[in-house]
Design a protein around this motif. Structure first.
Motif, PDB file in Angstrom:
ATOM      1  N   PHE A 133       0.835  -1.206   0.000  1.00 25.83           N
ATOM      2  CA  PHE A 133       0.000   0.000   0.000  1.00 25.83           C
ATOM      3  C   PHE A 133       0.872   1.260   0.000  1.00 25.83           C
ATOM      4  CE2 PHE A 133      -2.320   3.373   2.211  1.00 25.83           C
ATOM      5  CZ  PHE A 133      -3.460   3.452   1.420  1.00 25.83           C
ATOM      6  N   LYS A 134       1.936   1.226   0.864  1.00 23.20           N
ATOM      7  CA  LYS A 134       2.821   2.374   0.915  1.00 23.20           C
ATOM      8  C   LYS A 134       3.533   2.593  -0.422  1.00 23.20           C
ATOM      9  CE  LYS A 134       3.851   2.421   5.888  1.00 23.20           C
ATOM     10  NZ  LYS A 134       4.940   2.405   6.886  1.00 23.20           N
ATOM     11  N   THR A 135       3.939   1.486  -1.026  1.00 27.15           N
ATOM     12  CA  THR A 135       4.632   1.593  -2.318  1.00 27.15           C
ATOM     13  C   THR A 135       3.708   2.181  -3.387  1.00 27.15           C
ATOM     14  OG1 THR A 135       5.994  -0.326  -1.734  1.00 27.15           O
ATOM     15  CG2 THR A 135       5.886   0.307  -4.069  1.00 27.15           C
ATOM     16  N   ALA A 136       2.469   1.668  -3.405  1.00 27.91           N
ATOM     17  CA  ALA A 136       1.488   2.175  -4.385  1.00 27.91           C
ATOM     18  C   ALA A 136       1.180   3.653  -4.141  1.00 27.91           C
ATOM     19  CB  ALA A 136       0.211   1.344  -4.317  1.00 27.91           C
ATOM     20  N   LEU A 137       1.080   4.010  -2.863  1.00 28.15           N
ATOM     21  CA  LEU A 137       0.766   5.407  -2.530  1.00 28.15           C
ATOM     22  C   LEU A 137       1.877   6.345  -2.988  1.00 28.15           C
ATOM     23  CD1 LEU A 137      -1.020   7.516  -1.192  1.00 28.15           C
ATOM     24  CD2 LEU A 137       0.044   6.960   1.000  1.00 28.15           C
ATOM     25  N   GLU A 138       3.148   5.923  -2.792  1.00 26.11           N
ATOM     26  CA  GLU A 138       4.261   6.772  -3.196  1.00 26.11           C
ATOM     27  C   GLU A 138       4.282   6.982  -4.705  1.00 26.11           C
ATOM     28  OE1 GLU A 138       6.431   8.518  -1.449  1.00 26.11           O
ATOM     29  OE2 GLU A 138       5.295   7.935   0.340  1.00 26.11           O
ATOM     30  N   SER A 139       3.898   5.927  -5.434  1.00 28.30           N
ATOM     31  CA  SER A 139       3.881   6.065  -6.899  1.00 28.30           C
ATOM     32  C   SER A 139       2.703   6.924  -7.378  1.00 28.30           C
ATOM     33  CB  SER A 139       3.823   4.677  -7.549  1.00 28.30           C
ATOM     34  OG  SER A 139       2.606   4.022  -7.217  1.00 28.30           O
ATOM     35  N   LEU A 140       1.584   6.894  -6.623  1.00 24.95           N
ATOM     36  CA  LEU A 140       0.392   7.670  -7.007  1.00 24.95           C
ATOM     37  C   LEU A 140       0.436   9.115  -6.531  1.00 24.95           C
ATOM     38  CD1 LEU A 140      -2.452   5.072  -6.287  1.00 24.95           C
ATOM     39  CD2 LEU A 140      -1.707   5.892  -8.526  1.00 24.95           C
ATOM     40  N   LYS A 141       1.229   9.372  -5.508  1.00 26.46           N
ATOM     41  CA  LYS A 141       1.205  10.682  -4.853  1.00 26.46           C
ATOM     42  C   LYS A 141       1.427  11.852  -5.817  1.00 26.46           C
ATOM     43  CE  LYS A 141       2.933  13.051  -0.760  1.00 26.46           C
ATOM     44  NZ  LYS A 141       3.806  12.955   0.438  1.00 26.46           N
ATOM     45  N   PRO A 142       2.387  11.774  -6.741  1.00 21.88           N
ATOM     46  CA  PRO A 142       2.564  12.911  -7.651  1.00 21.88           C
ATOM     47  C   PRO A 142       1.320  13.226  -8.468  1.00 21.88           C
ATOM     48  CG  PRO A 142       4.471  11.462  -7.727  1.00 21.88           C
ATOM     49  CD  PRO A 142       3.422  10.730  -6.947  1.00 21.88           C
ATOM     50  N   ARG A 143       0.514  12.211  -8.762  1.00 25.50           N
ATOM     51  CA  ARG A 143      -0.701  12.437  -9.553  1.00 25.50           C
ATOM     52  C   ARG A 143      -1.887  12.850  -8.705  1.00 25.50           C
ATOM     53  NH1 ARG A 143      -1.440   7.058 -12.815  1.00 25.50           N
ATOM     54  NH2 ARG A 143      -0.312   6.204 -11.020  1.00 25.50           N
ATOM     55  N   LEU A 144      -1.830  12.616  -7.379  1.00 24.45           N
ATOM     56  CA  LEU A 144      -2.954  12.936  -6.499  1.00 24.45           C
ATOM     57  C   LEU A 144      -2.762  14.234  -5.723  1.00 24.45           C
ATOM     58  CD1 LEU A 144      -3.710   9.399  -5.011  1.00 24.45           C
ATOM     59  CD2 LEU A 144      -4.865  10.580  -6.893  1.00 24.45           C
ATOM     60  N   ASP A 145      -1.556  14.774  -5.756  1.00 26.73           N
ATOM     61  CA  ASP A 145      -1.309  16.045  -5.076  1.00 26.73           C
ATOM     62  C   ASP A 145      -1.688  17.177  -6.038  1.00 26.73           C
ATOM     63  OD1 ASP A 145      -0.522  18.161  -3.579  1.00 26.73           O
ATOM     64  OD2 ASP A 145       1.466  17.363  -3.092  1.00 26.73           O
ATOM     65  N   TYR A 146      -2.997  17.503  -6.061  1.00 23.74           N
ATOM     66  CA  TYR A 146      -3.520  18.470  -7.025  1.00 23.74           C
ATOM     67  C   TYR A 146      -2.927  19.855  -6.820  1.00 23.74           C
ATOM     68  CZ  TYR A 146      -7.056  14.983  -8.313  1.00 23.74           C
ATOM     69  OH  TYR A 146      -7.696  13.865  -8.754  1.00 23.74           O
ATOM     70  N   ASP A 147      -2.695  20.257  -5.578  1.00 17.43           N
ATOM     71  CA  ASP A 147      -2.113  21.576  -5.328  1.00 17.43           C
ATOM     72  C   ASP A 147      -0.705  21.671  -5.902  1.00 17.43           C
ATOM     73  OD1 ASP A 147      -4.336  22.587  -4.074  1.00 17.43           O
ATOM     74  OD2 ASP A 147      -3.699  22.002  -2.066  1.00 17.43           O
ATOM     75  N   GLN A 148       0.076  20.616  -5.748  1.00 12.43           N
ATOM     76  CA  GLN A 148       1.430  20.628  -6.295  1.00 12.43           C
ATOM     77  C   GLN A 148       1.393  20.644  -7.822  1.00 12.43           C
ATOM     78  OE1 GLN A 148       4.378  20.903  -4.455  1.00 12.43           O
ATOM     79  NE2 GLN A 148       5.116  21.355  -6.528  1.00 12.43           N
ATOM     80  N   LEU A 149       0.424  19.931  -8.383  1.00 11.29           N
ATOM     81  CA  LEU A 149       0.279  19.943  -9.841  1.00 11.29           C
ATOM     82  C   LEU A 149      -0.019  21.354 -10.345  1.00 11.29           C
ATOM     83  CD1 LEU A 149      -1.776  16.665 -10.438  1.00 11.29           C
ATOM     84  CD2 LEU A 149       0.612  17.090 -11.083  1.00 11.29           C
ATOM     85  N   LEU A 150      -0.902  22.090  -9.624  1.00 13.14           N
ATOM     86  CA  LEU A 150      -1.187  23.468 -10.026  1.00 13.14           C
ATOM     87  C   LEU A 150       0.042  24.348  -9.840  1.00 13.14           C
ATOM     88  CD1 LEU A 150      -2.986  25.739 -10.961  1.00 13.14           C
ATOM     89  CD2 LEU A 150      -3.911  25.929  -8.645  1.00 13.14           C
ATOM     90  N   ALA A 151       0.758  24.155  -8.721  1.00 12.43           N
ATOM     91  CA  ALA A 151       1.980  24.939  -8.492  1.00 12.43           C
ATOM     92  C   ALA A 151       2.986  24.687  -9.605  1.00 12.43           C
ATOM     93  CB  ALA A 151       2.572  24.586  -7.132  1.00 12.43           C
ATOM     94  N   ASP A 152       3.114  23.431 -10.033  1.00 14.40           N
ATOM     95  CA  ASP A 152       4.014  23.116 -11.138  1.00 14.40           C
ATOM     96  C   ASP A 152       3.554  23.795 -12.424  1.00 14.40           C
ATOM     97  OD1 ASP A 152       5.458  21.572  -9.373  1.00 14.40           O
ATOM     98  OD2 ASP A 152       4.516  19.676  -9.990  1.00 14.40           O
ATOM     99  N   GLY A 153       2.215  23.861 -12.604  1.00 15.08           N
ATOM    100  CA  GLY A 153       1.686  24.513 -13.801  1.00 15.08           C
ATOM    101  C   GLY A 153       1.923  26.017 -13.788  1.00 15.08           C
ATOM    102  N   LEU A 154       1.985  26.619 -12.604  1.00 13.60           N
ATOM    103  CA  LEU A 154       2.240  28.050 -12.494  1.00 13.60           C
ATOM    104  C   LEU A 154       3.707  28.392 -12.650  1.00 13.60           C
ATOM    105  CD1 LEU A 154      -0.052  28.818  -9.396  1.00 13.60           C
ATOM    106  CD2 LEU A 154      -0.532  29.435 -11.775  1.00 13.60           C
ATOM    107  N   ASN A 155       4.580  27.501 -12.233  1.00 14.13           N
ATOM    108  CA  ASN A 155       6.009  27.769 -12.191  1.00 14.13           C
ATOM    109  C   ASN A 155       6.558  28.036 -13.599  1.00 14.13           C
ATOM    110  OD1 ASN A 155       8.471  28.136 -10.975  1.00 14.13           O
ATOM    111  ND2 ASN A 155       8.961  25.960 -10.872  1.00 14.13           N
ATOM    112  N   PHE A 156       7.440  29.043 -13.678  1.00 15.13           N
ATOM    113  CA  PHE A 156       8.100  29.422 -14.928  1.00 15.13           C
ATOM    114  C   PHE A 156       7.114  29.943 -15.981  1.00 15.13           C
ATOM    115  CE2 PHE A 156      10.789  25.945 -13.170  1.00 15.13           C
ATOM    116  CZ  PHE A 156      11.867  26.735 -12.771  1.00 15.13           C
ATOM    117  N   ARG A 157       5.936  30.359 -15.567  1.00  7.37           N
ATOM    118  CA  ARG A 157       4.974  30.935 -16.511  1.00  7.37           C
ATOM    119  C   ARG A 157       4.590  32.339 -16.039  1.00  7.37           C
ATOM    120  NH1 ARG A 157       3.148  25.351 -16.869  1.00  7.37           N
ATOM    121  NH2 ARG A 157       3.398  24.688 -19.042  1.00  7.37           N
TER     122      ARG A 157
END
Length: 746
Positions: A133-157
């Motif tokens: 479960f922990k392994t699966a969560l670590e692999s999914l975390k980048p796709r489930l952290d919506y705030d970080q995804l938005l921050a990445d989308g804002l960065n360098f723009r």
């Protein structure tokens, strides 16, 4: 000598009261007193000038990506998942290659809609012993952290985020503010040196630090309405804890102009210091003492291209509309509460307000409300007030009114020109209202002085018109009291007693006089009740008219109502006549509507307020031919058209004695709303019969009139047409016959 002293006293009193009026306006302009009425009128006058001078020129360089009803319907209600917002921003920059994005939305709370916090809690507690479960969560975390995804989308723009200040009593602090453009020391120095009245916020709702740290800047999107609730200005700089923060439009302009600093532009003269504008390099943005700027509205909503956010997400938007454009991300959806009342529309998107401001800054077309405008207002009020106080008593009311109107029009025109050419706003309502107040006061004062003369003139009209109209004329300052003749459209009435000679022969002179009084009094009362003017009594006849001396747009309707009421009242008084042993009375009434001359006419020995003309003569002829058709009331075609609310029975198409031009004549029956089904059927059949008669369809016309005469034997009219048809069947009319019946007698 006493007359001169009395005149001086009157002028002194008038001037004193006029100076008091001027003093009130000066006190308001200097701030000694505050008049809500003047403030409200000034705002209304600004709105009117703004609407008159708007360019209505659309701008394609600035685009609004709209979180509209369509987007909410297809993507889902707001707030959207941050991953969707991130995808929207990526689409704008990567696919559509926009230049700059301003976000009229605040991201103040974390997005936990992916369920990541719950899964992290499970991994720490209930499922901590399950490595998979922990392994699966670590692999999914980048796709489930919506705030970080938005921050990445804002960065360098090139993104400018928006946030909001709070002016309520309680303190609110949510998110992270951007760096201020003026720190506490610089702000304090500006306040001390320039006397700035800062808008001080008590709190803020800003973006999460994660987002703020990944954008180049942020600006507040506060719009503060005026006292009447209308948004006209936006604070360019807002204070919080002694520091100044820029607005969204100012932050975007600063980035677009590559200017790192905001500076104060001042006017200094003779020890006078005032902030007139803020500067971005060579670009000046006019502001008031509270650092607010007027929104340079270009027109109603839609001065910028709107693109639905869902079309950007799905790639359906036209790339040509967005490439290298400045974009605002905002909403017009009603449920998201970003619609504002403005001078140009009661419902106006807040995002377009900021887009309009940015366009005005970049074009250098922000309107200026300079600080010296207050001093100019005081000087203008003094000049206008003193001049009007001196000259108004000299001129007659007409000249004074024309002069006042011309000056008001000139001032309004000049103010409009200054606004269009120089983008300067100067106070207008106070000067216009002062002129109007002084004019009305002086005219009212003059009216009171001349009341006696006007009452005497009203008494002269009282010989012709009812007391109610005399009172109305006395109270109406716009009434032209001249009795000179003029041409006017009116309606004239003639009524006459049938067989009056026979009646008079059977009565003593005294009884005849009593009978005529008993008849004429109620008839006159009815005429007066319906705004009629008695022209004269001619023995047993009455002549009256409508439309003078006071104009009456419904003169024909009032005259017809009068005629019907006269016939009704005559039936009511017949029983009283019978009790007195008097013979029954029948009358004929004729009405004619059209142009006629009205005024004081006569000779040097005797004058009378009367009417003359062909229309008047026609009215007299129509009264005379009522007995020919066995009816009591006949009106002309013009009268019929002028009072369409009544039902009429067309009697004939005739050429009366002394007239070459034929006219259609009608019998008024009742109001259309009072008609019965049987009456409508009768009139329809009568209309059909007349048409058949005029088309020389003798057999069918005879059948129709025979049917009418059988059903309504009391109507003489149908027998008349049956006699004419019988004659024409035996004597075919000529080819030039037009259906007109010519009367050879009056």
């Amino acid at each position: 000598m006493s007359r001169m002293f009395s005149a001086f006293k009157r002028h002194a009193l008038r001037s004193l009261f006029s100076l008091c009026i001027l003093g009130v306006f000066i006190a308001h302009a200097t701030g000694a007193i505050h008049l809500n009425l003047l403030e409200g009128l000034e705002l209304m006058s600004y709105d009117a000038r703004l609407r008159m001078t708007m360019s209505h020129q659309k701008i394609d360089e600035i685009v609004i990506v709209d979180l509209d009803e369509k987007s909410l319907r297809e993507v889902g209600r707001w707030p959207w998942k941050r991953v969707i917002v991130s995808e929207l921003i990526k689409q704008l920059f990567d696919k559509y290659e926009i230049k700059l994005l301003g976000v009229d939305i605040v991201f103040a709370e974390p997005d936990e809609s992916s369920g990541l916090p719950v899964m992290e809690q499970l991994a720490t507690n209930e499922l901590k012993d399950i490595p998979a479960f922990k392994t699966a969560l670590e692999s999914l975390k980048p796709r489930l952290d919506y705030d970080q995804l938005l921050a990445d989308g804002l960065n360098f723009r090139r993104v400018i985020l928006g946030y909001s200040f709070d002016y309520r009593a309680e303190t609110t602090q949510v998110g992270l503010l951007p760096p201020p453009v003026f720190n506490q020391q610089a702000t304090a120095e500006a306040q001390q040196h320039f006397g700035i009245h800062l808008l001080e916020a008590s709190g803020f709702v800003a973006n999460l630090p994660l987002f703020q740290d990944n954008v180049i800047s942020a600006g507040h999107f506060n719009v503060i309405p005026d006292s009447d609730g209308i948004v006209r200005r936006v604070p360019m700089l807002n204070a919080y804890k002694g520091e100044l923060y820029e607005s969204l439009s100012l932050a975007m302009a600063r980035v677009l102009l590559t200017e790192p600093f905001v500076e104060f532009g001042t006017v200094e003269s003779g020890g006078y210091h005032s902030v007139e504008f803020i500067r971005l390099g060579k670009t000046k943005i006019p502001v008031d003492s509270s650092l607010r700027t007027l929104v340079p509205f270009r027109g109603e909503q839609g001065m910028f291209p709107y693109i639905s956010a869902v079309d950007v997400l799905t790639g359906k938007a036209d790339p040509a509309l967005l490439k290298d454009k400045i974009v605002f991300l905002g909403t017009t959806a009603q449920g998201l509460l970003d619609l504002r009342p403005t001078p140009v529309a009661n419902v106006y998107p807040g995002v377009e307000i900021h887009a309009t401001l940015l366009a005005g800054i970049l074009e250098g077309k922000i309107m200026q409300d300079p600080a010296y405008a207050d001093a100019m207002e005081i000087v203008l009020l003094l000049f206008i007030g003193l001049v009007m106080i001196l000259i108004l008593p000299i001129f007659n009311p007409l000249v004074a009114m024309l002069g006042t109107v011309l000056v008001i029009m000139f001032m309004f025109w000049l103010n409009i020109r200054i606004l269009e050419e120089l983008h300067l706003i100067f106070p207008l309502a106070s000067a216009l209202l002062l002129m109007l107040s002084l004019f009305l006061f002086n005219m009212s004062y003059g009216y009171l002085v001349e009341t006696r003369r006007k009452k005497q003139l009203a008494h002269r009209f009282g010989e012709y018109v009812p007391p109610a109209l005399v009172d109305e004329m006395s109270k109406n300052p716009s009434f032209n009291i001249s009795m000179e003749s003029e041409s006017r459209e009116m309606t004239v009435l003639f009524s006459d007693v049938r067989g009056f000679t026979t009646i008079s022969e059977g009565l003593t002179p005294k009884d005849l006089s009593i009978l005529m009084n008993a008849y004429l009094s109620p008839m006159t009362e009815i005429i007066h009740q319906h705004r009629g003017t008695i022209d004269k009594y001619m023995g047993d006849a009455i002549m009256a008219f409508w439309g003078a001396p006071l104009e009456d747009p419904h003169h024909a309707s009032h005259a017809i109502t009068t005629g019907l009421k006269m016939l009704q009242r005559l039936e009511e008084i017949q029983s009283d006549f019978q009790k007195r042993g008097w013979p029954p009375i029948k009358i004929g009434i004729g009405l004619s509507t059209g142009m006629m001359s009205v005024g004081n006419m006569g000779s040097t020995f005797r004058m009378a307020y009367t009417v003359l003309g062909d229309t008047v003569n026609l009215g007299s002829r129509l009264e005379g031919i009522t007995k020919q058709y066995g009816v009591s009331f006949v009106v002309s075609e013009n009268t019929c058209h002028a009072a369409p609310e009544y039902l009429y029975r067309e009697l004939d198409y005739v050429r009366v004695k002394g007239k070459d031009k034929p006219v259609a004549i009608f019998e008024p029956i009742c109001l259309k709303t009072e008609s019965s089904e049987s009456l409508i059927c009768e009139l329809d059949l009568h209309k059909q019969a007349l048409s058949e008669y005029r088309q020389q369809q003798w057999a069918t016309a005879q059948a129709s009139f025979t049917k009418l005469a059988t059903q309504y034997p009391e109507r003489k009219l149908y027998s008349i047409y049956l006699d004419r048809i019988a004659y024409f069947q035996a004597n075919q009319p000529s080819e030039t016959w037009d259906g007109v019946y010519t009367f050879t007698t009056k």
